[in-house]
Write a protein that holds these residues in place. Sequence first.
Motif, short mmCIF file in Angstrom:
data_model
loop_
_atom_site.label_atom_id
_atom_site.label_comp_id
_atom_site.label_asym_id
_atom_site.label_seq_id
_atom_site.Cartn_x
_atom_site.Cartn_y
_atom_site.Cartn_z
N THR A 189 -1.23 -2.45 -18.63
CA THR A 189 -1.38 -1.29 -19.52
C THR A 189 -1.19 0.03 -18.79
OG1 THR A 189 -3.78 -1.28 -19.15
CG2 THR A 189 -2.94 -2.55 -21.03
N LEU A 190 -1.39 0.02 -17.48
CA LEU A 190 -1.18 1.22 -16.67
C LEU A 190 0.28 1.39 -16.28
CD1 LEU A 190 -4.30 1.04 -14.32
CD2 LEU A 190 -3.97 2.49 -16.33
N GLY A 191 1.13 0.45 -16.67
CA GLY A 191 2.56 0.57 -16.40
C GLY A 191 3.00 -0.03 -15.08
N PHE A 192 2.16 -0.84 -14.44
CA PHE A 192 2.55 -1.46 -13.18
C PHE A 192 3.54 -2.60 -13.45
CE2 PHE A 192 -1.59 -0.46 -10.65
CZ PHE A 192 -1.30 0.88 -10.78
N THR A 193 4.49 -2.74 -12.56
CA THR A 193 5.38 -3.89 -12.62
C THR A 193 4.66 -5.10 -12.03
OG1 THR A 193 6.33 -3.44 -10.43
CG2 THR A 193 7.38 -2.39 -12.35
N ARG A 194 5.25 -6.29 -12.22
CA ARG A 194 4.59 -7.50 -11.70
C ARG A 194 4.47 -7.43 -10.18
NH1 ARG A 194 3.23 -12.63 -13.17
NH2 ARG A 194 3.31 -14.18 -11.49
N ARG A 195 5.49 -6.91 -9.53
CA ARG A 195 5.43 -6.79 -8.07
C ARG A 195 4.32 -5.85 -7.65
NH1 ARG A 195 10.46 -4.80 -4.15
NH2 ARG A 195 9.31 -4.90 -2.18
N GLN A 196 4.19 -4.73 -8.33
CA GLN A 196 3.13 -3.78 -8.00
C GLN A 196 1.75 -4.37 -8.27
OE1 GLN A 196 4.39 -0.48 -10.46
NE2 GLN A 196 5.35 0.58 -8.72
N ILE A 197 1.64 -5.12 -9.37
CA ILE A 197 0.35 -5.75 -9.67
C ILE A 197 -0.02 -6.74 -8.58
CG2 ILE A 197 -0.85 -7.25 -11.30
CD1 ILE A 197 0.86 -6.06 -13.52
N MET A 198 0.97 -7.53 -8.13
CA MET A 198 0.68 -8.55 -7.12
C MET A 198 0.30 -7.91 -5.79
SD MET A 198 0.46 -11.79 -6.61
CE MET A 198 1.37 -12.52 -7.97
N THR A 199 1.05 -6.90 -5.35
CA THR A 199 0.82 -6.31 -4.03
C THR A 199 -0.34 -5.33 -3.99
OG1 THR A 199 2.49 -4.62 -4.52
CG2 THR A 199 3.23 -6.60 -3.35
N ASN A 200 -0.58 -4.60 -5.08
CA ASN A 200 -1.59 -3.55 -5.09
C ASN A 200 -2.92 -3.94 -5.73
OD1 ASN A 200 0.34 -1.82 -3.91
ND2 ASN A 200 1.05 -1.11 -5.90
N VAL A 201 -2.90 -4.94 -6.61
CA VAL A 201 -4.11 -5.30 -7.34
C VAL A 201 -4.59 -6.71 -7.00
CG1 VAL A 201 -5.13 -5.56 -9.63
CG2 VAL A 201 -3.45 -3.75 -9.22
N ILE A 202 -3.71 -7.69 -7.08
CA ILE A 202 -4.13 -9.09 -6.97
C ILE A 202 -4.32 -9.52 -5.52
CG2 ILE A 202 -3.56 -11.46 -7.57
CD1 ILE A 202 -4.26 -9.64 -9.94
N LEU A 203 -3.29 -9.35 -4.69
CA LEU A 203 -3.38 -9.84 -3.31
C LEU A 203 -4.52 -9.20 -2.52
CD1 LEU A 203 0.35 -10.29 -2.21
CD2 LEU A 203 -1.34 -12.04 -2.80
N PRO A 204 -4.79 -7.90 -2.65
CA PRO A 204 -5.96 -7.36 -1.92
C PRO A 204 -7.27 -8.04 -2.29
CG PRO A 204 -4.54 -5.57 -2.64
CD PRO A 204 -4.01 -6.81 -3.29
N GLN A 205 -7.39 -8.49 -3.54
CA GLN A 205 -8.63 -9.16 -3.94
C GLN A 205 -8.70 -10.60 -3.45
OE1 GLN A 205 -9.99 -8.46 -8.07
NE2 GLN A 205 -8.22 -7.12 -8.30
N THR A 206 -7.57 -11.18 -3.09
CA THR A 206 -7.57 -12.56 -2.60
C THR A 206 -8.01 -12.66 -1.14
OG1 THR A 206 -5.24 -12.47 -1.92
CG2 THR A 206 -5.70 -13.16 -4.18
N VAL A 207 -8.02 -11.54 -0.43
CA VAL A 207 -8.35 -11.59 1.00
C VAL A 207 -9.75 -12.15 1.21
CG1 VAL A 207 -8.69 -10.22 3.08
CG2 VAL A 207 -6.77 -9.72 1.56
N LYS A 208 -10.73 -11.63 0.47
CA LYS A 208 -12.10 -12.10 0.63
C LYS A 208 -12.26 -13.55 0.21
CE LYS A 208 -14.24 -7.54 0.07
NZ LYS A 208 -15.19 -6.73 -0.71
#
Length: 288
Positions: free
Chosen positions: A191-210
């Motif tokens: 809804t914020l206009g992120f592309t799938r690549r941006q969602i993966m690199t900026n939102v999802i992958l950082p949360q997977t680190v922990k």
Amino acid sequence: MRMQQKPHVRGHMAVLHPMRIRAEALPLADRMFNLWTFTALMLAFAAVLIAPAFAQDATPEKRSIIAVLLEWTPTLGKGFGFNVLISIMSMAIGTILGVILGVLQVSPIRPIRAVAWLVTQFFRNSPWLVLLFYCILLIPFQIEMFGTEIPFPGWIKATIGLSLPVMAYMSEYVRGAILSIPTGQWESAETLGFTRRQIMTNVILPQTVKRVLPSWMNLYAVLTMATPLVSIIGVNDVMALTRAALSAEGRIDMLIPMYLYILSWFFIYCYPISAATRVLERKYAVNT
């Protein structure tokens, strides 16, 4: 009557910070008790194994076992450092490839997702020693590039061979971590206009680190304990040097103490990693 206005809370959006529940840590007394109990059991086990060897070492013309171990310690230490180097390089290569492969496993394109799953399952369920033999036999000993012959030593082949199962396990860790992220994270980012690549690199992958970090550390400890396998394919690691030391000494009574000495090195190196893994598991426990 004036209504009380709620204070403005600054910070990132809640969509980027899922709820987290921290498990209650064990009391310090219990942790110390478990540590001292385990240490006492290890010392007792070592005493039972090494006592017969000391009993046989009663003749005055032979050097003591401690003297022999101290004499060979610098040589064995270089070999152990070689094992650690192989484990670090294999973990680095396997981690990078595993993250990429794990992301491909959740690709919206079905053929890519199927190929990534097949590669992951193949290397995840293959014996590590067999993979090492295949790398030794299939990779040439030297590569010619632009008229220059570049040697390809056995320890590099061993590093590649060990990085393949690490890649497969990391792929599964990353896939599971990505799927554990609430779907609301994806929807809110879209809804914020992120592309799938941006969602993966900026939102999802950082949360997977922990989520991945404890399993990643445990995998590194397992990998380090598996590095003595490279001695079977001709790499001069600590196990190969230990066999050379035993052959040079020609003493049967040195067999158990020498291998127990090497075992203690691996334990001292890997046990803190395992202990830190348990701490991180409690610290980064998440409510998925």
